[in-house]
Enzyme design. Sequence first.
Site, short mmCIF file in Angstrom:
data_model
loop_
_atom_site.label_atom_id
_atom_site.label_comp_id
_atom_site.label_asym_id
_atom_site.label_seq_id
_atom_site.Cartn_x
_atom_site.Cartn_y
_atom_site.Cartn_z
CG LEU A 112 51.58 22.06 29.89
CD1 LEU A 112 50.33 22.24 29.01
CD2 LEU A 112 51.16 21.61 31.28
CG ASP B 189 38.65 33.86 43.05
OD1 ASP B 189 39.27 34.01 44.14
OD2 ASP B 189 37.70 34.60 42.72
CG HIS C 170 46.67 30.76 49.35
ND1 HIS C 170 45.74 31.09 48.39
CD2 HIS C 170 46.70 31.81 50.21
CE1 HIS C 170 45.24 32.30 48.65
NE2 HIS C 170 45.79 32.75 49.74
C1 FPP Z 1 42.79 33.38 44.80
O1 FPP Z 1 42.01 32.88 45.87
C2 FPP Z 1 44.08 32.75 44.79
C3 FPP Z 1 45.28 33.39 44.90
C4 FPP Z 1 45.41 34.85 45.05
C5 FPP Z 1 46.54 32.65 44.94
C6 FPP Z 1 46.67 31.54 43.93
C7 FPP Z 1 47.79 30.71 44.37
C8 FPP Z 1 47.80 29.38 44.42
C9 FPP Z 1 46.74 28.49 43.89
C10 FPP Z 1 48.97 28.78 45.09
C11 FPP Z 1 49.88 28.00 44.27
C12 FPP Z 1 50.21 28.51 42.92
C13 FPP Z 1 51.31 28.12 42.27
C14 FPP Z 1 51.53 28.56 40.88
C15 FPP Z 1 52.31 27.28 42.89
P1 FPP Z 1 41.55 33.87 47.01
O2 FPP Z 1 42.55 33.85 48.08
O3 FPP Z 1 41.29 35.24 46.43
O4 FPP Z 1 40.20 33.22 47.46
P2 FPP Z 1 38.92 33.97 48.04
O5 FPP Z 1 38.37 34.81 46.92
O6 FPP Z 1 38.01 32.85 48.41
O7 FPP Z 1 39.38 34.79 49.21
#
Ligand code: FPP
Length: 241
Positions: free
Chosen positions: A130, A19, A36
């Site tokens: 893993l 997050d 992301h």
């Molecule tokens: C939450 O941060 C994150 C996500 C919803 C996406 C997670 C995805 C990645 C880390 C990209 C790559 C993943 C893989 C497996 C290749 P948020 O957008 O909710 O952050 P915020 O709470 O600050 O808005």
Amino acid sequence: MAAKDSSASPAAHVAIIMDGNGRWAKGRGKPRLHGHKIGARRVREVVEACPDYGVRYLTLYAFSTENWKRAPSEVAGLMALFRQFIRSETAELVRQGVRVRFIGDRRPLNSKLRRMMGELEQATARNETLNLTVALNYGARDELSRAAARMAADVASGKLPEANLDADSLRPYLDTADLPDPDLVIRTSGETRISNFLLWQSAYSEFEFTPVYWPDFGRNELARILANFGSRERRFGAVLT
Ligand code: FPP
């Protein structure tokens, strides 16, 4: 590469709610998708670090059943990022001995992405260093209702006798049927919610909440959390003598 930290009692299965990508990007005046993208690099770093710390299973919450409510451009960008990740990382994951699985409901996903997910699972199926599980269009309530429906069908057909049902009966119907329960669930970005992640599986997990945003999370923060985990006493409801 850091030396093996054998002093920490290893958490064999670590699950992470990644997050803070959006806030990290906003703090730098960049679009959310930039967060992301950097987050995807952190996935690579953490995957590489896990075997050094005795972690055999890593489960990452990449896209929840609720994430469809985000702006269409962000959803499309995330889906493109998942495809790009599979394209660019497959060879390296195979080389590192990483077995990849996906959990969640694949049906609403784009057919090209679904095909790529299946191919990555097949290409890595014999790996053992893993076990990386990516939760994509995953929600625990959705998983539990899909599992319950399949279990009910087996009870109705007589395949699963009702008299034999117990607390573990649902396990083989879960998306995680092949995986052990997580020892440790980590959430980054300072939020202290479980957000519909592995609700059934985390019944006895330890939880660790770190203020670090996911794009800043790396080997060192993982090592710190694992060392802390190693010093905790887990009782699984029993009294230790
Ligand atoms: C939450 O941060 C994150 C996500 C919803 C996406 C997670 C995805 C990645 C880390 C990209 C790559 C993943 C893989 C497996 C290749 P948020 O957008 O909710 O952050 P915020 O709470 O600050 O808005």
